[in-house]
Design an enzyme around this catalytic site. Structure first.
Site, mmCIF file in Angstrom:
data_model
loop_
_atom_site.group_PDB
_atom_site.id
_atom_site.type_symbol
_atom_site.label_atom_id
_atom_site.label_comp_id
_atom_site.label_asym_id
_atom_site.label_seq_id
_atom_site.Cartn_x
_atom_site.Cartn_y
_atom_site.Cartn_z
ATOM 1 N N ASP A 52 0.867 -1.183 0.000
ATOM 2 C CA ASP A 52 0.000 0.000 0.000
ATOM 3 C C ASP A 52 0.906 1.236 0.000
ATOM 4 O OD1 ASP A 52 -2.457 1.523 0.194
ATOM 5 O OD2 ASP A 52 -2.005 1.868 2.298
ATOM 6 N N SER A 53 0.288 2.388 -0.213
ATOM 7 C CA SER A 53 1.053 3.633 -0.149
ATOM 8 C C SER A 53 1.476 3.936 1.287
ATOM 9 C CB SER A 53 0.187 4.785 -0.656
ATOM 10 O OG SER A 53 -0.951 4.901 0.181
ATOM 11 N N TYR A 71 -0.924 8.300 -2.639
ATOM 12 C CA TYR A 71 -0.955 7.976 -4.067
ATOM 13 C C TYR A 71 -2.176 8.631 -4.734
ATOM 14 C CZ TYR A 71 2.471 4.048 -4.054
ATOM 15 O OH TYR A 71 3.591 3.251 -3.999
ATOM 16 N N GLY A 72 -3.259 8.729 -3.988
ATOM 17 C CA GLY A 72 -4.562 9.059 -4.575
ATOM 18 C C GLY A 72 -4.704 10.456 -5.128
ATOM 19 N N CYS A 87 -4.366 -1.628 -2.082
ATOM 20 C CA CYS A 87 -4.573 -0.198 -2.308
ATOM 21 C C CYS A 87 -5.461 -0.075 -3.543
ATOM 22 C CB CYS A 87 -3.219 0.452 -2.549
ATOM 23 S SG CYS A 87 -3.306 2.188 -3.024
ATOM 24 N N ASN A 88 -6.636 0.529 -3.372
ATOM 25 C CA ASN A 88 -7.560 0.696 -4.505
ATOM 26 C C ASN A 88 -6.932 1.568 -5.587
ATOM 27 O OD1 ASN A 88 -10.541 -0.229 -3.515
ATOM 28 N ND2 ASN A 88 -9.316 0.506 -1.811
ATOM 29 N N THR A 89 -6.194 2.579 -5.152
ATOM 30 C CA THR A 89 -5.600 3.533 -6.098
ATOM 31 C C THR A 89 -4.546 2.839 -6.964
ATOM 32 O OG1 THR A 89 -5.919 5.204 -4.385
ATOM 33 C CG2 THR A 89 -4.496 5.798 -6.238
ATOM 34 N N GLU A 117 -2.255 9.089 7.744
ATOM 35 C CA GLU A 117 -0.812 8.807 7.762
ATOM 36 C C GLU A 117 -0.111 9.513 8.922
ATOM 37 O OE1 GLU A 117 1.386 6.783 5.802
ATOM 38 O OE2 GLU A 117 -0.557 5.884 5.401
ATOM 39 N N CYS A 175 -11.210 3.020 -0.170
ATOM 40 C CA CYS A 175 -9.771 3.266 0.030
ATOM 41 C C CYS A 175 -9.422 2.487 1.282
ATOM 42 C CB CYS A 175 -9.516 4.753 0.233
ATOM 43 S SG CYS A 175 -7.858 5.134 0.870
ATOM 44 N N THR A 176 -8.337 1.736 1.235
ATOM 45 C CA THR A 176 -8.035 0.839 2.360
ATOM 46 C C THR A 176 -7.659 1.593 3.632
ATOM 47 O OG1 THR A 176 -5.780 0.577 1.501
ATOM 48 C CG2 THR A 176 -7.401 -1.106 0.903
ATOM 49 N N HIS A 177 -7.336 2.862 3.514
ATOM 50 C CA HIS A 177 -7.078 3.661 4.722
ATOM 51 C C HIS A 177 -8.362 3.916 5.532
ATOM 52 C CE1 HIS A 177 -3.172 4.693 2.984
ATOM 53 N NE2 HIS A 177 -2.863 5.355 4.075
HETATM 54 N N1 DGL Z 1 -4.925 3.140 0.553
HETATM 55 C C1 DGL Z 1 -4.995 3.585 -0.780
HETATM 56 C C2 DGL Z 1 -6.287 3.143 -1.452
HETATM 57 O O1 DGL Z 1 -6.867 2.150 -1.088
HETATM 58 C C3 DGL Z 1 -4.759 5.008 -1.150
HETATM 59 C C4 DGL Z 1 -4.125 5.931 -0.267
HETATM 60 C C5 DGL Z 1 -3.388 7.048 -0.946
HETATM 61 O O2 DGL Z 1 -4.012 7.990 -1.446
HETATM 62 O O3 DGL Z 1 -2.186 6.937 -0.917
HETATM 63 O O4 DGL Z 1 -6.758 3.789 -2.364
#
Ligand code: DGL
Length: 265
Positions: free
Chosen positions: A13-14, A45-46, A77-79, A156, A188-190
């Site tokens: 993941d990011s 990342y997003g 990570c979805n992104t 984060e 988003c996994t966060h």
């Molecule tokens: N956890 C990531 C996701 O599922 C994205 C987080 C990010 O923006 O870095 O999309």
């Protein structure tokens, strides 16, 4: 390279978000060895351009699958999945590579034409993968995609509750709550790390959907299929990060423990 079942499953993941998927993986397959990698030096990342996310994801996958000899890669990570899953599968056709996508299907089918709010990063919602998913379910539900810039940065920093987080959530959700949604997809996994605060800001009872459990089950199926399931003993877990000198790894370890509590809510 020929892998054996003792090689680790890499979870990427990011940053901290993939911990919510790691948790589901460990619940389902505690015998497996895992390497969790958070690209914390490059999060979020997003809010980057898709080409940049793709390049970072491919580079991290190379480290995990080639240098560290992981037997499988879970893109938690979805992104990163939206940006790079096709390229990853082309590059590593002989290894299980599992992605994650917003759990729109179970949410859209959860009631008679429910109003479904999909919270995710700007990149995830913009990319073709989500646009195709949206087309498949838009006749089943009223779907409201809502990008949440700023939320990953706050998570984060380790901010998982409190007035600063709630103010950001109120601002992001302002126009999506009247009328209130029937279901919320954490795309988003966060976001499952802050689901208590999300529920609080929404204020009315709502069903929450996330992709982690389905991704863990799919990983199990893919490992079985490839003859790579480790069946005995208790697996090891190793944390790695692009922020090796910083405070990210201790924070990840701490959150991993508290995520266990919050996800069982
Ligand atoms: N956890 C990531 C996701 O599922 C994205 C987080 C990010 O923006 O870095 O999309």
């Amino acid at each position: 390279m020929k892998h054996d079942a003792n090689a680790p499953v890499a979870v990427l993941d990011s940053g901290l978000g993939g911990l919510t998927v790691l948790l589901e993986l460990i619940r389902l397959m505690p015998e497996e060895n895992y390497i969790y990698y958070g690209d914390a030096a490059n999060a979020p990342y997003g809010e980057k351009c898709v080409e940049q996310v793709r390049a970072l994801t491919l580079e991290r996958a190379e480290l995990l699958l080639e240098e560290l000899s992981a037997k499988a890669l879970v893109v938690a990570c979805n992104t990163a999945t939206s940006a790079a899953i096709e390229q990853l599968r082309q590059k590593y056709p002989d290894q299980p590579v599992i992605g994650i996508e917003p759990a729109l299907k179970p949410a859209a089918l959860s009631g008679a034409h429910p109003r479904v709010l999909v919270l995710a990063t700007p990149v995830t919602l913009r990319e073709n993968k989500f646009q195709r998913l949206l087309k498949s379910y838009e006749s089943e539900a009223e779907v409201l995609p809502l990008p949440c810039p700023g939320l990953v940065e706050m998570i984060e920093k380790g901010i998982l509750e409190g007035p600063e987080l709630e103010a950001l959530l109120k601002n992001l959700l302002r126009e999506a709550l009247s009328p209130p949604p029937d279901a919320v997809v954490l795309g988003c996994t966060h976001y499952p790390l802050v689901q208590r605060s999300i529920r609080k800001v929404i204020g009315s009872p709502v069903e929450i959907f996330q992709g982690g459990p389905g991704t863990a089950r799919e990983t199990g199926r893919r490992l079985e299929e490839a003859g790579l399931r480790r069946k005995d003993g208790k697996g090891r877990l190793e944390f790695r990060s692009s922020d090796e000198m910083g405070s990210w790894i201790p924070l990840a370890e701490k959150l991993f423990r508290s995520a266990m509590e919050q996800l069982s809510d």
